[in-house]
Design a protein around this motif. Structure first.
Motif, PDB file in Angstrom:
ATOM      1  N   GLN A 107       0.831  -1.193   0.000  1.00  0.00           N
ATOM      2  CA  GLN A 107       0.000   0.000   0.000  1.00  0.00           C
ATOM      3  C   GLN A 107       0.875   1.257   0.000  1.00  0.00           C
ATOM      4  O   GLN A 107       2.039   1.243   0.401  1.00  0.00           O
ATOM      5  CB  GLN A 107      -0.954   0.022   1.184  1.00  0.00           C
ATOM      6  CG  GLN A 107      -0.328   0.345   2.529  1.00  0.00           C
ATOM      7  CD  GLN A 107      -1.349   0.251   3.655  1.00  0.00           C
ATOM      8  OE1 GLN A 107      -2.269  -0.560   3.646  1.00  0.00           O
ATOM      9  NE2 GLN A 107      -1.192   1.094   4.663  1.00  0.00           N
ATOM     10  N   ASN A 108       0.311   2.346  -0.462  1.00  0.00           N
ATOM     11  CA  ASN A 108       1.001   3.625  -0.494  1.00  0.00           C
ATOM     12  C   ASN A 108       1.036   4.267   0.880  1.00  0.00           C
ATOM     13  O   ASN A 108       0.303   3.872   1.790  1.00  0.00           O
ATOM     14  CB  ASN A 108       0.305   4.559  -1.491  1.00  0.00           C
ATOM     15  CG  ASN A 108       0.607   4.204  -2.929  1.00  0.00           C
ATOM     16  OD1 ASN A 108       1.753   4.218  -3.354  1.00  0.00           O
ATOM     17  ND2 ASN A 108      -0.429   3.873  -3.695  1.00  0.00           N
TER      18      ASN A 108
ATOM     19  N   ARG B 139     -10.528   1.175  -2.849  1.00  0.00           N
ATOM     20  CA  ARG B 139     -11.326   0.312  -1.980  1.00  0.00           C
ATOM     21  C   ARG B 139     -12.639   1.006  -1.612  1.00  0.00           C
ATOM     22  O   ARG B 139     -12.736   2.234  -1.631  1.00  0.00           O
ATOM     23  CB  ARG B 139     -10.539  -0.048  -0.718  1.00  0.00           C
ATOM     24  CG  ARG B 139      -9.192  -0.707  -1.028  1.00  0.00           C
ATOM     25  CD  ARG B 139      -8.548  -1.305   0.195  1.00  0.00           C
ATOM     26  NE  ARG B 139      -7.205  -1.781  -0.080  1.00  0.00           N
ATOM     27  CZ  ARG B 139      -6.899  -2.898  -0.707  1.00  0.00           C
ATOM     28  NH1 ARG B 139      -7.864  -3.695  -1.138  1.00  0.00           N
ATOM     29  NH2 ARG B 139      -5.640  -3.249  -0.901  1.00  0.00           N
TER      30      ARG B 139
ATOM     31  N   GLY C 195      -2.215   3.018  -7.332  1.00  0.00           N
ATOM     32  CA  GLY C 195      -2.653   2.653  -5.995  1.00  0.00           C
ATOM     33  C   GLY C 195      -3.909   1.811  -6.038  1.00  0.00           C
ATOM     34  O   GLY C 195      -4.453   1.508  -7.098  1.00  0.00           O
ATOM     35  N   ALA C 196      -4.373   1.452  -4.850  1.00  0.00           N
ATOM     36  CA  ALA C 196      -5.554   0.599  -4.711  1.00  0.00           C
ATOM     37  C   ALA C 196      -6.788   1.450  -4.460  1.00  0.00           C
ATOM     38  O   ALA C 196      -6.737   2.461  -3.751  1.00  0.00           O
ATOM     39  CB  ALA C 196      -5.358  -0.378  -3.556  1.00  0.00           C
TER      40      ALA C 196
ATOM     41  N   VAL D  68      -3.411   7.977   1.518  1.00  0.00           N
ATOM     42  CA  VAL D  68      -4.728   7.491   1.104  1.00  0.00           C
ATOM     43  C   VAL D  68      -5.658   8.696   1.045  1.00  0.00           C
ATOM     44  O   VAL D  68      -5.547   9.624   1.858  1.00  0.00           O
ATOM     45  CB  VAL D  68      -5.258   6.409   2.078  1.00  0.00           C
ATOM     46  CG1 VAL D  68      -5.415   6.965   3.483  1.00  0.00           C
ATOM     47  CG2 VAL D  68      -6.565   5.812   1.579  1.00  0.00           C
TER      48      VAL D  68
ATOM     49  N   TYR E  29      -1.816   3.765   7.477  1.00  0.00           N
ATOM     50  CA  TYR E  29      -1.443   4.809   6.523  1.00  0.00           C
ATOM     51  C   TYR E  29      -0.793   5.984   7.256  1.00  0.00           C
ATOM     52  O   TYR E  29      -1.133   6.290   8.404  1.00  0.00           O
ATOM     53  CB  TYR E  29      -2.658   5.302   5.753  1.00  0.00           C
ATOM     54  CG  TYR E  29      -3.110   4.361   4.659  1.00  0.00           C
ATOM     55  CD1 TYR E  29      -2.504   4.380   3.415  1.00  0.00           C
ATOM     56  CD2 TYR E  29      -4.142   3.452   4.884  1.00  0.00           C
ATOM     57  CE1 TYR E  29      -2.924   3.517   2.403  1.00  0.00           C
ATOM     58  CE2 TYR E  29      -4.564   2.588   3.885  1.00  0.00           C
ATOM     59  CZ  TYR E  29      -3.954   2.625   2.643  1.00  0.00           C
ATOM     60  OH  TYR E  29      -4.359   1.774   1.647  1.00  0.00           O
TER      61      TYR E  29
ATOM     62  N   ASP F 186      -3.536   5.545  -2.546  1.00  0.00           N
ATOM     63  CA  ASP F 186      -4.695   4.666  -2.471  1.00  0.00           C
ATOM     64  C   ASP F 186      -5.926   5.533  -2.208  1.00  0.00           C
ATOM     65  O   ASP F 186      -5.808   6.677  -1.745  1.00  0.00           O
ATOM     66  CB  ASP F 186      -4.533   3.646  -1.346  1.00  0.00           C
ATOM     67  CG  ASP F 186      -3.363   2.692  -1.588  1.00  0.00           C
ATOM     68  OD1 ASP F 186      -2.888   2.612  -2.731  1.00  0.00           O
ATOM     69  OD2 ASP F 186      -2.932   2.037  -0.612  1.00  0.00           O
TER      70      ASP F 186
END
Length: 273
Positions: free
Chosen positions: A5-6, A64, A61-62, A9, A90, A35
């Motif tokens: 993960q970054n 969600r 990034g992700a 976020v 994060y 993210d």
């Protein structure tokens, strides 16, 4: 913290605005290392189209989604998002609202500033205020330095909520968004930041903020101003700015929003020329 993960976020609350989510997600530049967490606050009339949202998001990034079982208001949605983010370790939390859009390197600019200024815990920026067709009406900038921001907070919030980025570690001191300041939860949280930490604003435009003069109901506007007045009273001092800020809020309670919107737009356009 997940190795994949970054550091940063972006938290986006959603309620019955799937097109706005797609516009916001599409505004993250391809090179942005971020993210995104979209918190759906119990939408039933217009839920998120997750496939369209994922197609729109092209950053590194992700993406969600956190679906809340019922609608409880933006404060609860934001706090649910913060709890989710904190549990995953994060470092940096950015904000964006549905329908508002980033400049393509917004996240990189804010991360770079915070890395260069480790004492700053909350960082805002300027916004291009646009109408519903995307045409710029004016640019809103707040003071850049901490001392000037504190003075400006006596009048109103000195940060544009969807343009902020802050350090997750600061929440241990400030807490989450207060639930006793309806429609002014951001102003309340920002007061906690300025009391405990150094804060700053970038002078650069980093988001496009969509103005909708017909989208703010009278009841919500009055709740917001009443909450603002309570916060101004709570944080007042002997300065003229504190009392002028409360007087301004009292006047705004009795003036129609459409009139205030037109006056602000004309004044700020005049300053820009």
């Amino acid at each position: 913290m997940d190795q994949n993960q970054n550091r940063a976020v972006c938290l986006i609350p959603h309620y019955n605005n799937p097109d706005g989510v797609v516009r916001s997600l599409a505004s993250f530049g391809r090179d942005e290392q971020v993210d995104v967490l979209v918190v759906d606050d119990g939408s039933t009339r217009a839920p998120i189209d997750e496939r369209a949202a994922r197609d729109a998001f092209v950053a590194q990034g992700a993406l969600r989604f956190l679906h809340l079982p019922q609608n409880r208001g933006i404060e609860h949605a934001l706090n649910s998002g913060l709890s989710w983010i904190e549990s995953r370790g994060y470092e940096l939390i950015a904000r964006l609202d549905c329908g508002d859009t980033n400049v393509p390197d917004r996240i990189a600019r804010q991360v770079a500033y915070l890395d260069a200024h480790p004492q700053v815990m909350l960082l805002g920026g300027a916004a291009s205020m646009v109408d519903q067709s995307g045409a710029e009406q004016f640019v809103l900038r707040h003071p850049a330095a901490h001392a000037e921001i504190v003075r400006a907070m006596r009048r109103n919030s000195a940060f544009i909520h969807p343009a902020v980025m802050f350090r997750a570690a600061a929440l241990a001191r400030t807490g989450h968004y207060p639930l006793n300041a309806p429609a002014a939860e951001d102003y309340a949280l920002f007061w906690s930041f300025v009391q405990h930490f150094e804060v700053a604003n970038l002078p650069d435009v980093i988001i496009h903020y969509e103005l909708d003069p017909d989208g703010i109901s009278l009841s919500k506007r009055q709740r917001q101003i009443k909450s603002r007045l309570a916060l101004q009273w709570q944080h007042k001092d002997a300065s003229p700015a504190a009392w002028l800020g409360m007087a301004r809020s009292a006047v705004l309670l009795v003036l129609p929003y459409q009139l205030i919107f037109k006056l602000k737009s004309q004044l700020r356009r005049g300053k820009a020329t």
